[in-house]
Design a protein around this motif. Structure first.
Motif, PDB file in Angstrom:
ATOM      1  N   LYS A 184      12.245  51.521  83.871  1.00 22.01           N
ATOM      2  CA  LYS A 184      13.004  50.311  83.530  1.00 22.01           C
ATOM      3  C   LYS A 184      14.169  50.606  82.590  1.00 22.01           C
ATOM      4  CE  LYS A 184      10.571  46.774  82.144  1.00 22.01           C
ATOM      5  NZ  LYS A 184       9.458  45.999  81.522  1.00 22.01           N
ATOM      6  N   LYS A 224      19.500  47.826  84.590  1.00 25.62           N
ATOM      7  CA  LYS A 224      19.740  46.557  83.923  1.00 25.62           C
ATOM      8  C   LYS A 224      18.540  45.628  84.139  1.00 25.62           C
ATOM      9  CE  LYS A 224      24.711  46.929  84.798  1.00 25.62           C
ATOM     10  NZ  LYS A 224      25.881  46.343  85.514  1.00 25.62           N
ATOM     11  N   PRO A 225      18.309  44.689  83.223  1.00 25.49           N
ATOM     12  CA  PRO A 225      17.156  43.783  83.369  1.00 25.49           C
ATOM     13  C   PRO A 225      17.096  43.084  84.718  1.00 25.49           C
ATOM     14  CG  PRO A 225      18.110  43.559  81.189  1.00 25.49           C
ATOM     15  CD  PRO A 225      19.042  44.454  81.955  1.00 25.49           C
ATOM     16  N   GLU A 226      18.262  42.690  85.256  1.00 26.98           N
ATOM     17  CA  GLU A 226      18.259  41.990  86.545  1.00 26.98           C
ATOM     18  C   GLU A 226      17.904  42.911  87.723  1.00 26.98           C
ATOM     19  OE1 GLU A 226      22.666  42.771  85.443  1.00 26.98           O
ATOM     20  OE2 GLU A 226      20.778  42.235  84.434  1.00 26.98           O
ATOM     21  N   VAL A 279      15.366  45.155  87.524  1.00 27.68           N
ATOM     22  CA  VAL A 279      13.957  45.545  87.417  1.00 27.68           C
ATOM     23  C   VAL A 279      13.133  45.109  88.628  1.00 27.68           C
ATOM     24  CG1 VAL A 279      11.826  45.196  86.091  1.00 27.68           C
ATOM     25  CG2 VAL A 279      13.960  45.723  84.904  1.00 27.68           C
TER      26      VAL A 279
END
Length: 396
Positions: A139, A143-145, A147
């Motif tokens: 992770k 980027k968080p989007e 994941v």
């Protein structure tokens, strides 16, 4: 007509393992000799993973993995972290079942003198996370989007059971297979729940053993020693169904079947999916099936006629064992042929609907074990690029 649960992976997929760089292999060898610290190995893994993620992005693969760069073998991670399993460094040869296609070749070349396995020698219990640490490390590179796009591969639950038969566990601990697998099911369910909580939405079981049930050599070998192959396959499918029962609707879980992908692309079994297709597609409740289809040893697309409307099939049409690049027009023709057969199957549907149930990938990973296959970095790049370009041609 829309389907009640169709969780396809991306149209262009790869199957987890990717070719490891020479520098990482050298560092891991030094680590195994205790010449390198865990921190130094981690730093080299991080560097290699950053590079391989960049490659996946460049070729257009969205189901990003770490290439399994933190593993020796594709099945690492579960049984070696599970309480009750003991590492046995010199397993007696007669504890390997001769009917299993990947055991006899090693006996012939005398490689079992140093064979090792994880065997059940205590009550099975999950007391720590297994794959979650690998996922958390992965992770950090996205980027968080992104994941939810990450994919993680898992070991098959019957991995050591099929190979070792009655020697897989001690009868003083578990009276029968059902009791043994009950605790394994619990451990997998706990791990998958933690992976989901960590953000995982795409999981893939790597299970060449299910494809061995397509091999006449194993079926006849089991019959000779009094083992009911159909009952054993039923047991394994039931184990999977119990593991994945009640999973969240936005969690896609698939299973990958191949016939061996060892040193130099060695395979262990042959036989089409015809023998197991009905149970594989209609009894097992997976979201998707990653199927080897790069050579004649896997048979025809005819078994896909049994594919229900609510499942996805990922056609492994591109070899990860040899460097020769496949022809895109041939791939497109094969995909369309598969769609026509699915459409004409037991559940009739339009070709367009059937095509929407198909994805494309290499037939296996590029490095099921750390040494990898006889392909170059450039070969791997071109083949992954071909996967994405073919998918664009078919699905836009």
């Amino acid at each position: 007509m829309s389907t009640p649960r169709l969780n396809p992976p991306f149209r262009a997929e790869h199957l987890g393992s990717l070719k490891r760089p020479t520098e990482l292999l050298a560092k891991r060898a030094a680590f195994d000799k205790e010449e390198l610290s865990p921190e130094e190995l981690r730093a080299e893994e991080d560097k290699a993973i950053a590079d391989i993620i960049a490659l996946q992005r460049e070729v257009g693969i969205k189901s990003i993995t770490d290439g399994e760069f933190r593993r020796h073998m594709f099945y690492d991670g579960f049984f070696d972290n599970l309480d009750g399993f003991e590492y046995v460094g010199d397993v007696p040869q007669d504890w390997f079942m001769d009917y299993v296609p990947d055991t006899m070749p090693f006996k012939v070349i005398n490689e079992y003198k140093n064979a090792a396995s994880h065997l059940c020698r205590g009550k099975i219990k999950r007391t720590k996370q297994m794959y979650v640490p690998q996922f958390e490390l992965l992770k950090k590179f996205v980027k968080p989007e992104e994941v939810p796009n990450l994919k993680l591969t898992l070991c098959a639950p019957e991995w050591f059971h099929l190979r070792h038969g009655e020697h897989a566990y001690e009868k003083s601990l578990y009276p029968n297979d059902e009791a043994y697998f009950a605790d394994i099911v619990t451990a997998y369910r706990e791990e998958i729940a933690d992976l989901y909580a960590a953000g995982a939405r795409n999981l893939q079981f790597d299970d060449p053993l299910l494809a061995y049930f397509c091999a006449e050599s194993m079926i006849s070998g089991m019959k000779e020693v009094g083992i009911d192959s159909e009952a054993l396959l039923d047991l394994y499918i039931d184990v999977y169904n119990k593991i994945i029962a009640g999973r969240p609707k936005d969690l896609t879980i698939g299973v990958h079947l191949c016939r061996g992908n060892f040193r130099g692309g060695i395979h262990f079994s042959e036989g089409g999916y015809d023998r197991i297709a009905v149970k594989l597609f209609n009894v097992m409740k997976m979201d998707c099936y990653y199927l080897e289809y790069d050579t004649e040893r896997a048979g025809t697309f005819e078994p896909l006629k049994h594919l229900p409307r609510d499942r996805t099939v990922v056609l492994g049409l591109i070899s990860s064992k040899i460097g020769k690049l496949e022809d895109m027009e041939d791939l497109k023709a094969r995909i369309n042929h598969a769609a026509e057969l699915i459409a004409s199957g037991e559940e009739k549907r339009s070709k367009e609907e059937a095509l929407n149930q198909i994805c494309i990938s290499p037939q296996c990973g590029f490095a099921s074990h750390s040494d990898g296959n006889n392909v170059t970095d450039e070969d791997m790049y071109k083949k992954l690029k071909l996967v994405t370009e073919t998918a664009k041609q078919i699905w836009g």
